[in-house]
Design a protein around this motif. Structure first.
Motif, PDB file in Angstrom:
ATOM      1  N   GLU A   1       9.184  -8.529  18.141  1.00  0.00           N
ATOM      2  CA  GLU A   1       9.757  -9.462  17.573  1.00  0.00           C
ATOM      3  C   GLU A   1      10.562  -9.046  16.498  1.00  0.00           C
ATOM      4  O   GLU A   1      10.410  -8.090  15.633  1.00  0.00           O
ATOM      5  N   PRO A   2      11.846  -9.457  16.277  1.00  0.00           N
ATOM      6  CA  PRO A   2      12.785  -9.061  15.320  1.00  0.00           C
ATOM      7  C   PRO A   2      12.196  -9.209  14.030  1.00  0.00           C
ATOM      8  O   PRO A   2      11.619 -10.026  13.830  1.00  0.00           O
ATOM      9  N   HIS A   3      12.430  -8.107  13.246  1.00  0.00           N
ATOM     10  CA  HIS A   3      12.027  -8.116  11.858  1.00  0.00           C
ATOM     11  C   HIS A   3      13.050  -8.595  10.736  1.00  0.00           C
ATOM     12  O   HIS A   3      14.125  -8.362  10.926  1.00  0.00           O
ATOM     13  N   LEU A   4      12.549  -9.478   9.694  1.00  0.00           N
ATOM     14  CA  LEU A   4      13.732  -9.750   8.860  1.00  0.00           C
ATOM     15  C   LEU A   4      13.393  -9.087   7.624  1.00  0.00           C
ATOM     16  O   LEU A   4      12.364  -9.165   6.904  1.00  0.00           O
ATOM     17  N   GLY A   5      14.382  -8.124   7.194  1.00  0.00           N
ATOM     18  CA  GLY A   5      14.180  -7.356   5.895  1.00  0.00           C
ATOM     19  C   GLY A   5      13.196  -6.278   6.164  1.00  0.00           C
ATOM     20  O   GLY A   5      12.941  -5.804   7.291  1.00  0.00           O
ATOM     21  N   GLU A   6      12.804  -5.789   5.274  1.00  0.00           N
ATOM     22  CA  GLU A   6      11.925  -4.702   4.973  1.00  0.00           C
ATOM     23  C   GLU A   6      10.384  -5.125   5.271  1.00  0.00           C
ATOM     24  O   GLU A   6      10.100  -6.404   5.420  1.00  0.00           O
ATOM     25  N   ALA A   7       9.668  -3.919   5.845  1.00  0.00           N
ATOM     26  CA  ALA A   7       8.267  -4.254   5.949  1.00  0.00           C
ATOM     27  C   ALA A   7       7.454  -3.958   4.858  1.00  0.00           C
ATOM     28  O   ALA A   7       8.115  -3.253   3.937  1.00  0.00           O
ATOM     29  N   LEU A   8       6.140  -4.455   4.535  1.00  0.00           N
ATOM     30  CA  LEU A   8       5.301  -3.894   3.384  1.00  0.00           C
ATOM     31  C   LEU A   8       4.085  -3.533   3.966  1.00  0.00           C
ATOM     32  O   LEU A   8       3.511  -4.286   4.571  1.00  0.00           O
ATOM     33  N   ALA A   9       3.739  -2.521   3.400  1.00  0.00           N
ATOM     34  CA  ALA A   9       2.385  -1.812   3.521  1.00  0.00           C
ATOM     35  C   ALA A   9       1.532  -2.098   2.320  1.00  0.00           C
ATOM     36  O   ALA A   9       2.179  -1.455   1.219  1.00  0.00           O
ATOM     37  N   ILE A  10       0.354  -2.675   2.343  1.00  0.00           N
ATOM     38  CA  ILE A  10      -0.343  -2.953   1.228  1.00  0.00           C
ATOM     39  C   ILE A  10      -1.667  -1.880   1.211  1.00  0.00           C
ATOM     40  O   ILE A  10      -2.440  -2.098   2.185  1.00  0.00           O
ATOM     41  N   LEU A  11      -1.771  -0.882   0.262  1.00  0.00           N
ATOM     42  CA  LEU A  11      -2.743  -0.045   0.344  1.00  0.00           C
ATOM     43  C   LEU A  11      -3.643  -0.194  -0.773  1.00  0.00           C
ATOM     44  O   LEU A  11      -3.162  -0.522  -2.240  1.00  0.00           O
ATOM     45  N   SER A  12      -4.955  -0.200  -0.684  1.00  0.00           N
ATOM     46  CA  SER A  12      -5.889  -0.531  -1.793  1.00  0.00           C
ATOM     47  C   SER A  12      -6.457   0.626  -2.232  1.00  0.00           C
ATOM     48  O   SER A  12      -6.947   1.591  -1.283  1.00  0.00           O
ATOM     49  N   GLY A  13      -6.769   1.107  -3.663  1.00  0.00           N
ATOM     50  CA  GLY A  13      -7.636   1.929  -4.082  1.00  0.00           C
ATOM     51  C   GLY A  13      -8.921   1.103  -4.383  1.00  0.00           C
ATOM     52  O   GLY A  13      -9.260   0.136  -4.079  1.00  0.00           O
ATOM     53  N   PRO A  14      -9.813   1.896  -5.223  1.00  0.00           N
ATOM     54  CA  PRO A  14     -11.318   1.361  -5.510  1.00  0.00           C
ATOM     55  C   PRO A  14     -10.984   0.018  -6.243  1.00  0.00           C
ATOM     56  O   PRO A  14      -9.907  -0.443  -6.927  1.00  0.00           O
ATOM     57  N   ASP A  15     -11.890  -0.935  -6.113  1.00  0.00           N
ATOM     58  CA  ASP A  15     -11.711  -2.267  -6.606  1.00  0.00           C
ATOM     59  C   ASP A  15     -13.288  -2.654  -6.976  1.00  0.00           C
ATOM     60  O   ASP A  15     -14.237  -2.186  -5.974  1.00  0.00           O
ATOM     61  N   GLY A  16     -13.619  -3.575  -7.839  1.00  0.00           N
ATOM     62  CA  GLY A  16     -14.749  -4.375  -8.009  1.00  0.00           C
ATOM     63  C   GLY A  16     -14.892  -5.074  -9.215  1.00  0.00           C
ATOM     64  O   GLY A  16     -14.096  -5.052 -10.297  1.00  0.00           O
TER      65      GLY A  16
ATOM     66  N   PRO B   1     -15.917 -12.463 -17.110  1.00  0.00           N
ATOM     67  CA  PRO B   1     -15.779 -11.389 -15.972  1.00  0.00           C
ATOM     68  C   PRO B   1     -14.500 -11.207 -15.473  1.00  0.00           C
ATOM     69  O   PRO B   1     -13.441 -12.083 -15.854  1.00  0.00           O
ATOM     70  N   THR B   2     -14.230 -10.116 -14.982  1.00  0.00           N
ATOM     71  CA  THR B   2     -12.869  -9.786 -14.397  1.00  0.00           C
ATOM     72  C   THR B   2     -13.004  -8.927 -13.118  1.00  0.00           C
ATOM     73  O   THR B   2     -14.153  -8.703 -12.849  1.00  0.00           O
ATOM     74  N   TRP B   3     -11.959  -8.675 -12.481  1.00  0.00           N
ATOM     75  CA  TRP B   3     -11.838  -7.733 -11.432  1.00  0.00           C
ATOM     76  C   TRP B   3     -11.068  -6.724 -11.542  1.00  0.00           C
ATOM     77  O   TRP B   3      -9.836  -7.055 -11.804  1.00  0.00           O
ATOM     78  N   ASN B   4     -11.391  -5.458 -11.252  1.00  0.00           N
ATOM     79  CA  ASN B   4     -10.487  -4.291 -11.376  1.00  0.00           C
ATOM     80  C   ASN B   4     -10.094  -3.645 -10.052  1.00  0.00           C
ATOM     81  O   ASN B   4     -10.864  -3.872  -9.098  1.00  0.00           O
ATOM     82  N   TYR B   5      -8.930  -3.353 -10.184  1.00  0.00           N
ATOM     83  CA  TYR B   5      -8.356  -2.830  -8.700  1.00  0.00           C
ATOM     84  C   TYR B   5      -7.348  -1.845  -9.187  1.00  0.00           C
ATOM     85  O   TYR B   5      -6.646  -1.680 -10.133  1.00  0.00           O
ATOM     86  N   VAL B   6      -7.065  -1.059  -8.069  1.00  0.00           N
ATOM     87  CA  VAL B   6      -5.858  -0.169  -7.878  1.00  0.00           C
ATOM     88  C   VAL B   6      -5.188  -0.710  -6.353  1.00  0.00           C
ATOM     89  O   VAL B   6      -5.822  -0.725  -5.273  1.00  0.00           O
ATOM     90  N   THR B   7      -3.608  -0.865  -6.692  1.00  0.00           N
ATOM     91  CA  THR B   7      -3.081  -1.371  -5.304  1.00  0.00           C
ATOM     92  C   THR B   7      -1.780  -0.768  -5.455  1.00  0.00           C
ATOM     93  O   THR B   7      -1.003  -0.607  -6.363  1.00  0.00           O
ATOM     94  N   VAL B   8      -1.114  -0.300  -3.997  1.00  0.00           N
ATOM     95  CA  VAL B   8       0.322   0.142  -4.217  1.00  0.00           C
ATOM     96  C   VAL B   8       0.894  -0.506  -3.119  1.00  0.00           C
ATOM     97  O   VAL B   8       0.363  -0.851  -1.915  1.00  0.00           O
ATOM     98  N   HIS B   9       2.113  -1.052  -3.222  1.00  0.00           N
ATOM     99  CA  HIS B   9       2.772  -1.856  -2.305  1.00  0.00           C
ATOM    100  C   HIS B   9       3.943  -0.994  -2.038  1.00  0.00           C
ATOM    101  O   HIS B   9       4.837  -0.424  -2.960  1.00  0.00           O
ATOM    102  N   ALA B  10       3.755  -0.451  -0.619  1.00  0.00           N
ATOM    103  CA  ALA B  10       4.870   0.354  -0.062  1.00  0.00           C
ATOM    104  C   ALA B  10       5.922  -0.469   0.894  1.00  0.00           C
ATOM    105  O   ALA B  10       5.618  -0.942   1.587  1.00  0.00           O
ATOM    106  N   TYR B  11       7.415  -0.182   0.583  1.00  0.00           N
ATOM    107  CA  TYR B  11       8.173  -1.148   1.181  1.00  0.00           C
ATOM    108  C   TYR B  11       9.205  -0.002   1.960  1.00  0.00           C
ATOM    109  O   TYR B  11       9.358   1.036   1.404  1.00  0.00           O
ATOM    110  N   GLY B  12       9.693  -0.574   3.182  1.00  0.00           N
ATOM    111  CA  GLY B  12      10.660   0.250   3.867  1.00  0.00           C
ATOM    112  C   GLY B  12      10.993  -0.453   5.097  1.00  0.00           C
ATOM    113  O   GLY B  12      10.316  -1.411   5.817  1.00  0.00           O
ATOM    114  N   PRO B  13      11.900   0.154   5.641  1.00  0.00           N
ATOM    115  CA  PRO B  13      12.318  -0.527   7.215  1.00  0.00           C
ATOM    116  C   PRO B  13      11.272  -0.083   8.194  1.00  0.00           C
ATOM    117  O   PRO B  13      10.634   1.192   8.160  1.00  0.00           O
ATOM    118  N   LEU B  14      10.902  -0.941   9.265  1.00  0.00           N
ATOM    119  CA  LEU B  14       9.843  -0.661  10.225  1.00  0.00           C
ATOM    120  C   LEU B  14      10.516  -0.037  11.215  1.00  0.00           C
ATOM    121  O   LEU B  14      11.420  -0.686  12.056  1.00  0.00           O
TER     122      LEU B  14
END
Length: 226
Positions: free
Chosen positions: A67-82, A99-112
């Protein structure tokens, strides 16, 4: 992604998360709406120290590559969380918090980029298998060829990154030490390790700066020598 300054990640930390991620949620936009696909990955650094590319593959019948893509794709990469229990904080005895929730996340964008070349796909699959310790050469060559014809390679050359490490950096060193100890007590060692590496020095530097400012106001310390 909303990222307060004290939750921003260093380039080195971002690179370590991208290099260590085993899966990502690949999000693509289409005329029919967004699609999220959980995929295993390998990361290929480039030759000039840039962000490199994320390498995936999908079955040929998956419409995400057709299927044709609209704009960039996004890859969501997760580090430790809890989960962070407020009773772990040193300050909670006198001033109960929430209480709270701690986490590490990286959002990487680019053309697929779609790769329907058998040689490219073979290299990508072999690389992924080797990453997890499996020798793809053990598989019968004819069976391998049949499986390769049934999949398509995907590449996301990373053009920009948004990254966030929400790790209690805004709390006191004593509260962070308590949270780290609490995480270790429940077996959350990966999250405890990243808090030791990121949150502890951040909080210690912040509290030292506040103490210096307070001391100058009270005349207890002189101005910094430059």
């Amino acid at each position: 992604m909303y990222t307060p300054r004290h939750f921003a990640m260093t380039d080195e930390h971002v690179r370590s998360v991208v290099a260590g991620a085993e899966t990502a949620q690949l999000v693509t936009a289409h005329e029919t709406g967004p699609v999220a696909t959980l995929l295993p990955l390998t990361w290929r650094p480039d030759d000039v120290g840039g962000p490199g590319s994320l390498i995936f593959h999908v079955t040929r019948v998956n419409p995400v590559w057709k299927e044709p893509h609209l704009g960039e794709a996004l890859a969501i990469l997760s580090g430790p969380d809890g989960y962070i229990d407020p009773d772990w904080y040193a300050s909670n005895a006198e001033a109960p918090g929430v209480p709270t929730w701690n986490y590490v996340t990286v959002h990487a964008y680019g053309p697929l980029v779609v790769h329907d070349d058998p040689a490219w796909v073979r290299e990508a699959v072999t690389e992924l298998s080797e990453r997890f310790g499996y020798d793809a050469g053990r598989v019968d060559p004819d069976a391998t060829d049949r499986m390769l014809r049934a999949i398509v390679g995907l590449e996301l050359p990373i053009t920009r990154v948004e990254a966030k490490a929400k790790l209690n950096q805004n709390r006191s060193p004593a509260d962070i030490a308590g949270a780290v100890a609490g995480l270790r007590s429940v077996g959350q060692h990966a999250l405890a390790d990243v808090m030791d590496a990121v949150s502890v020095p951040h909080a210690e530097a912040r509290y030292q700066l506040l103490a210096d400012v307070k001391g100058r106001r009270l005349g207890e310390v002189g101005p910094a020598v430059r």
